[in-house]
Design a protein around this motif. Sequence first.
Motif, short mmCIF file in Angstrom:
data_model
loop_
_atom_site.label_atom_id
_atom_site.label_comp_id
_atom_site.label_asym_id
_atom_site.label_seq_id
_atom_site.Cartn_x
_atom_site.Cartn_y
_atom_site.Cartn_z
N VAL A 157 0.86 -1.19 0.00
CA VAL A 157 0.00 0.00 0.00
C VAL A 157 0.90 1.24 0.00
O VAL A 157 1.71 1.42 0.91
N ILE A 158 0.75 2.09 -1.02
CA ILE A 158 1.64 3.24 -1.17
C ILE A 158 0.86 4.53 -0.96
O ILE A 158 -0.12 4.80 -1.66
N HIS A 159 1.32 5.32 -0.01
CA HIS A 159 0.60 6.52 0.43
C HIS A 159 0.55 7.61 -0.63
O HIS A 159 1.34 7.66 -1.57
N GLU A 160 -0.41 8.52 -0.44
CA GLU A 160 -0.51 9.73 -1.26
C GLU A 160 0.65 10.66 -0.93
O GLU A 160 1.50 10.35 -0.11
N TRP A 161 0.63 11.82 -1.54
CA TRP A 161 1.74 12.74 -1.30
C TRP A 161 1.69 13.34 0.09
O TRP A 161 2.64 14.00 0.51
N TRP A 162 0.63 13.10 0.86
CA TRP A 162 0.58 13.57 2.25
C TRP A 162 1.49 12.73 3.15
O TRP A 162 1.90 13.19 4.21
N GLY A 163 1.79 11.52 2.75
CA GLY A 163 2.61 10.64 3.57
C GLY A 163 1.79 9.54 4.23
O GLY A 163 0.58 9.42 4.01
N LEU A 164 2.46 8.74 5.03
CA LEU A 164 1.80 7.62 5.71
C LEU A 164 1.05 8.17 6.93
O LEU A 164 1.55 8.18 8.06
N ASN A 165 -0.17 8.63 6.68
CA ASN A 165 -0.97 9.24 7.76
C ASN A 165 -2.09 8.29 8.20
O ASN A 165 -2.16 7.14 7.78
N ASP A 166 -2.99 8.79 9.05
CA ASP A 166 -4.05 7.93 9.59
C ASP A 166 -5.00 7.45 8.51
O ASP A 166 -5.54 6.34 8.60
N ASN A 167 -5.22 8.26 7.48
CA ASN A 167 -6.09 7.82 6.40
C ASN A 167 -5.53 6.58 5.72
O ASN A 167 -6.26 5.62 5.44
N ILE A 168 -4.23 6.57 5.45
CA ILE A 168 -3.61 5.42 4.79
C ILE A 168 -3.65 4.20 5.71
O ILE A 168 -3.87 3.08 5.26
N ARG A 169 -3.45 4.41 6.99
CA ARG A 169 -3.55 3.28 7.93
C ARG A 169 -4.96 2.70 7.92
O ARG A 169 -5.14 1.48 7.95
N MET A 170 -5.96 3.57 7.88
CA MET A 170 -7.34 3.08 7.86
C MET A 170 -7.65 2.34 6.56
O MET A 170 -8.33 1.30 6.57
N MET A 171 -7.15 2.86 5.44
CA MET A 171 -7.35 2.18 4.17
C MET A 171 -6.61 0.83 4.16
O MET A 171 -7.09 -0.15 3.57
N THR A 172 -5.48 0.77 4.81
CA THR A 172 -4.74 -0.48 4.93
C THR A 172 -5.54 -1.48 5.76
O THR A 172 -5.61 -2.68 5.42
N ASP A 173 -6.16 -1.00 6.84
CA ASP A 173 -7.04 -1.88 7.64
C ASP A 173 -8.20 -2.39 6.79
O ASP A 173 -8.62 -3.55 6.93
N LYS A 174 -8.74 -1.55 5.95
CA LYS A 174 -9.88 -1.96 5.12
C LYS A 174 -9.47 -3.04 4.13
O LYS A 174 -10.22 -3.98 3.86
N LEU A 175 -8.27 -2.92 3.58
CA LEU A 175 -7.77 -3.96 2.69
C LEU A 175 -7.54 -5.26 3.46
O LEU A 175 -7.87 -6.34 2.97
N ALA A 176 -7.00 -5.14 4.67
CA ALA A 176 -6.83 -6.34 5.50
C ALA A 176 -8.18 -6.97 5.82
O ALA A 176 -8.31 -8.20 5.86
N GLY A 177 -9.19 -6.13 6.03
CA GLY A 177 -10.53 -6.62 6.30
C GLY A 177 -11.12 -7.41 5.15
O GLY A 177 -12.04 -8.21 5.34
N GLU A 178 -10.58 -7.20 3.97
CA GLU A 178 -11.03 -7.97 2.79
C GLU A 178 -10.26 -9.27 2.64
O GLU A 178 -10.48 -10.02 1.68
N GLY A 179 -9.34 -9.54 3.58
CA GLY A 179 -8.64 -10.82 3.57
C GLY A 179 -7.22 -10.78 3.06
O GLY A 179 -6.69 -11.79 2.60
N TYR A 180 -6.54 -9.63 3.20
CA TYR A 180 -5.17 -9.49 2.72
C TYR A 180 -4.23 -9.07 3.84
O TYR A 180 -4.63 -8.36 4.76
N THR A 181 -2.99 -9.50 3.72
CA THR A 181 -1.94 -8.96 4.57
C THR A 181 -1.44 -7.70 3.89
O THR A 181 -0.79 -7.76 2.83
N ALA A 182 -1.78 -6.56 4.43
CA ALA A 182 -1.54 -5.28 3.77
C ALA A 182 -0.43 -4.51 4.50
O ALA A 182 -0.50 -4.31 5.71
N LEU A 183 0.56 -4.09 3.74
CA LEU A 183 1.69 -3.34 4.29
C LEU A 183 1.73 -1.95 3.69
O LEU A 183 1.96 -1.78 2.49
N ALA A 184 1.49 -0.94 4.53
CA ALA A 184 1.60 0.45 4.10
C ALA A 184 3.05 0.88 4.24
O ALA A 184 3.59 0.92 5.35
N VAL A 185 3.68 1.18 3.12
CA VAL A 185 5.08 1.57 3.14
C VAL A 185 5.20 3.05 3.46
O VAL A 185 4.22 3.80 3.44
#
Length: 282
Positions: A88-116
């Motif tokens: 999971v690659i963040h927007e130009w804002w950086g690895l913020n809470d939004n990206i962490r939440m989107m990473t959780d949502k991807l994990a919730g779909e059954g994936y091991t998601a890594l936000a870099v």
Amino acid sequence: MHQLGRVYLVLGLALLLTACSDSPEEDFIDRMTQEHKGDSPVENTSQQLNQSGEVSGQEVTYATVNGKDITGYLSKPEGKDNAPGIIVIHEWWGLNDNIRMMTDKLAGEGYTALAVDLYNGKVAESPDSAGTYARSVDDKEALANLTQAYGYLNKSQGADNIGVIGWCFGGAWSLQTALAHPQKIDATVIYYGRLVTETEKLKTLEMPVLGIFGEEDEGIPPQKVKGFESALNEVGVENSIHIYEGAGHAFANPSGTRYVEKAAEDAWQKTVRFLEQNLKGE
């Protein structure tokens, strides 16, 4: 004018034009700055995209670049080991809470998601700082970062099938990751990121590509998107490209001021189906 003099003049003009012109990356960041003018991260509302399952998330060290440890955010579905992985690659804002939440949502779909993290821990609060951080990214270091993210998911987390997804700045790097590892990445998702239209480069891709774009995005205009789609078709790369009417750049970011709910929800459902088909074989 003497022939040699004309040669020097032409060379001098060429060097001057080269010095005065922006690189493609700088030009892209300039366009993103314009698209985000007046924008800023706001109260996060990404819970509007329902999470399908329980997850556990934590900060992890997944790479070392130039002697520096790189920390990202890892989210995993509860009760599922060796799940397919997603970088999971963040927007130009950086690895913020939004990206962490989107990473959780991807994990919730059954994936091991890594936000870099391509910003070494920095998070932007304004377009000016975001542009500064984006310009500071060294391409070789970023690629080393992303390559090690793949290795972390594959070796440390037991993920055999691995995809990549990114938004804006991260959308550009999603495509670059696929181009760098065409035989390893199994699915690529690009949300309004800088595109490549050269068929010589795109023909190396061996995975399907999902592209999500906004019709009113002047930084990544529809003409460029259609050129990208045509180039993929020309070289036989499976793709699904969508341009949403009434949506501009960053329309899928629920923590920004450009959010377009209807388009974002539809794009998310397309993303979920695409990943299921190509990472889970469903």
